[in-house]
Scaffold this motif. Structure first.
Motif, PDB file in Angstrom:
ATOM      1  N   PHE B  98       0.277  18.440   4.491  1.00 59.83           N
ATOM      2  CA  PHE B  98       0.448  19.712   3.774  1.00 59.83           C
ATOM      3  C   PHE B  98       1.769  19.751   3.014  1.00 59.83           C
ATOM      4  CE2 PHE B  98       3.249  21.224   7.135  1.00 59.83           C
ATOM      5  CZ  PHE B  98       4.049  22.149   6.494  1.00 59.83           C
ATOM      6  N   LEU B  99       2.791  19.206   3.635  1.00 53.47           N
ATOM      7  CA  LEU B  99       4.121  19.232   3.027  1.00 53.47           C
ATOM      8  C   LEU B  99       4.167  18.335   1.785  1.00 53.47           C
ATOM      9  CD1 LEU B  99       6.797  20.562   3.531  1.00 53.47           C
ATOM     10  CD2 LEU B  99       7.459  18.631   4.948  1.00 53.47           C
ATOM     11  N   VAL B 102       2.249  19.973  -1.130  1.00 56.62           N
ATOM     12  CA  VAL B 102       3.031  21.066  -1.742  1.00 56.62           C
ATOM     13  C   VAL B 102       4.218  20.495  -2.523  1.00 56.62           C
ATOM     14  CG1 VAL B 102       4.423  23.120  -1.260  1.00 56.62           C
ATOM     15  CG2 VAL B 102       2.313  22.732   0.008  1.00 56.62           C
ATOM     16  N   LYS B 103       4.889  19.537  -1.912  1.00 59.74           N
ATOM     17  CA  LYS B 103       6.053  18.922  -2.561  1.00 59.74           C
ATOM     18  C   LYS B 103       5.644  18.249  -3.882  1.00 59.74           C
ATOM     19  CE  LYS B 103       8.900  16.655   0.284  1.00 59.74           C
ATOM     20  NZ  LYS B 103       9.483  15.462   0.978  1.00 59.74           N
ATOM     21  N   ARG B 106       5.009  20.801  -6.556  1.00 57.19           N
ATOM     22  CA  ARG B 106       6.246  21.383  -7.078  1.00 57.19           C
ATOM     23  C   ARG B 106       6.954  20.415  -8.017  1.00 57.19           C
ATOM     24  NH1 ARG B 106       8.807  25.480  -3.169  1.00 57.19           N
ATOM     25  NH2 ARG B 106      10.764  24.695  -3.918  1.00 57.19           N
ATOM     26  N   GLU B 107       6.966  19.147  -7.649  1.00 61.30           N
ATOM     27  CA  GLU B 107       7.738  18.164  -8.408  1.00 61.30           C
ATOM     28  C   GLU B 107       7.013  17.656  -9.651  1.00 61.30           C
ATOM     29  OE1 GLU B 107       8.704  15.250  -5.457  1.00 61.30           O
ATOM     30  OE2 GLU B 107      10.191  16.552  -4.468  1.00 61.30           O
ATOM     31  N   GLU B 133      -5.048  25.381   5.018  1.00 63.23           N
ATOM     32  CA  GLU B 133      -4.448  26.697   5.223  1.00 63.23           C
ATOM     33  C   GLU B 133      -2.974  26.706   4.799  1.00 63.23           C
ATOM     34  OE1 GLU B 133      -4.303  28.166   9.240  1.00 63.23           O
ATOM     35  OE2 GLU B 133      -3.216  29.945   8.582  1.00 63.23           O
ATOM     36  N   ARG B 137      -1.027  28.642   1.588  1.00 61.12           N
ATOM     37  CA  ARG B 137       0.113  29.538   1.803  1.00 61.12           C
ATOM     38  C   ARG B 137       1.350  29.104   1.032  1.00 61.12           C
ATOM     39  NH1 ARG B 137      -0.891  32.987   5.900  1.00 61.12           N
ATOM     40  NH2 ARG B 137      -2.469  32.323   7.394  1.00 61.12           N
ATOM     41  N   LYS B 138       1.580  27.813   0.948  1.00 59.59           N
ATOM     42  CA  LYS B 138       2.873  27.357   0.445  1.00 59.59           C
ATOM     43  C   LYS B 138       2.854  26.734  -0.943  1.00 59.59           C
ATOM     44  CE  LYS B 138       4.373  26.728   5.196  1.00 59.59           C
ATOM     45  NZ  LYS B 138       5.486  27.626   5.410  1.00 59.59           N
TER      46      LYS B 138
END
Lengths: 140, 156
Positions: B98-99, B102-103, B106-107, B133, B137-138
């Motif tokens: 998940f991280l 998301v990362k 963003r990048e 999930e 959220r993120k």
């Protein structure tokens, strides 16, 4: 110094933050996250800060900026595996934040609980007398 | 007006995860967007690395092997007929799924994430997999989650 009060809620983490001004409110937002996640929050001030991260955000309104800020803190906590408990604000307007957040590695802190996200549900930011008051609901 | 130019499709190559591929392809074709297929290699966590060293040459080798397999799977996916006519690129990252998703979003200025509600575990009793999930959220952008047609939610 912001005052944080936990409000009644059946499932989630609902807080009211009473602050002197907008900057103080954002500090209160950060503190409300720490208060929920960290077991012994009083010990944090004795830690030497080892992690700092820039936090630059923009939004359409102060409400959106505040929620984005809280979610940015939660994201950075995951990304850096850290706990952030201090902030210096370089610039804050109604729709722009330029700050640096400070903290330590999660491995050095007794983490008690986790917050999934800050939400817009029941969100309110208002000026009451000479104080800025916000209520915010965190999904936990 | 909403314009998607870069669509991210994270996959663990499972049937559950790849069900979202046709939706990602349709959106890319409709918007003339490029598609990035991302696979996250999870860290190999062993309870006692010293004990397990005897069984495996080294954790690094296992990780390398997983990455090689992922590259092969990505190459196969890139040639999938359902992606014909779309500009497709692939990428691999290491860490918590998940991280990393998301990362990456963003990048790399991703406009939209299209992913399955479930991954390889495909737990039938949960409405939403934990990775999906957390991404919802993120993520910094909209996320379209796609449920496997045979997946039903049953009350535990």
């Amino acid at each position: 110094m912001p005052v944080i009060e936990q409000l009644e809620h059946s499932a989630d983490y609902y807080v009211r933050i009473v602050a002197d001004d907008a900057e103080d409110l954002f500090k209160g937002g950060l503190m409300s996250i720490v208060m929920y996640c960290v077991a012994d929050v009083d010990t944090l001030q004795s830690y030497n800060i080892t992690i700092s991260e820039p936090c630059k955000l923009s939004a359409e309104s102060i409400e959106e900026l505040f929620v984005r800020f809280l979610n940015e803190i939660l994201y950075k906590m995951d990304e850096k595996n850290a706990v952030f408990f201090d902030i210096s604000i370089n610039r804050l307007t109604g729709n722009l934040l330029d700050a640096t957040i400070y903290g330590v590695s999660r491995s050095t802190v007794d983490m008690e609980r986790e917050i999934k996200s800050a939400t817009y549900h029941n969100l309110a930011i208002e000026q009451v007398m000479k104080k800025v008051t916000a209520t915010v609901l965190f999904d936990v | 007006m909403v314009k998607y130019t870069a669509v991210l499709f994270p996959t663990d190559f499972s049937e559950f995860s790849n069900v979202a591929l046709v939706h990602a392809a349709y959106i890319c074709r409709s918007c003339n967007a490029r598609l990035i297929v991302l696979h996250v290699v999870e860290e190999v966590l062993l309870p006692d690395p010293i004990e397990y060293m005897g069984v495996y040459e080294s954790i690094n080798e296992i990780q390398k092997h997983i990455e090689e397999e992922a590259k092969k799977n990505l190459a196969i996916l890139k040639k999938d007929s359902r992606l014909a006519g779309i500009e497709v690129s692939t990428d691999i990252s290491n860490g918590k799924p998940f991280l990393e998703i998301v990362k990456y979003s963003r990048e790399n200025k991703i406009d939209l994430i299209v992913m399955g509600t479930h991954g390889s575990s495909g737990l039938n009793h949960v409405l939403f997999g934990s990775t999906a999930e957390k991404v919802v959220r993120k993520a910094p952008c909209p996320v379209l989650t796609v449920k496997h047609p045979d997946h039903s939610f049953s009350m535990p």
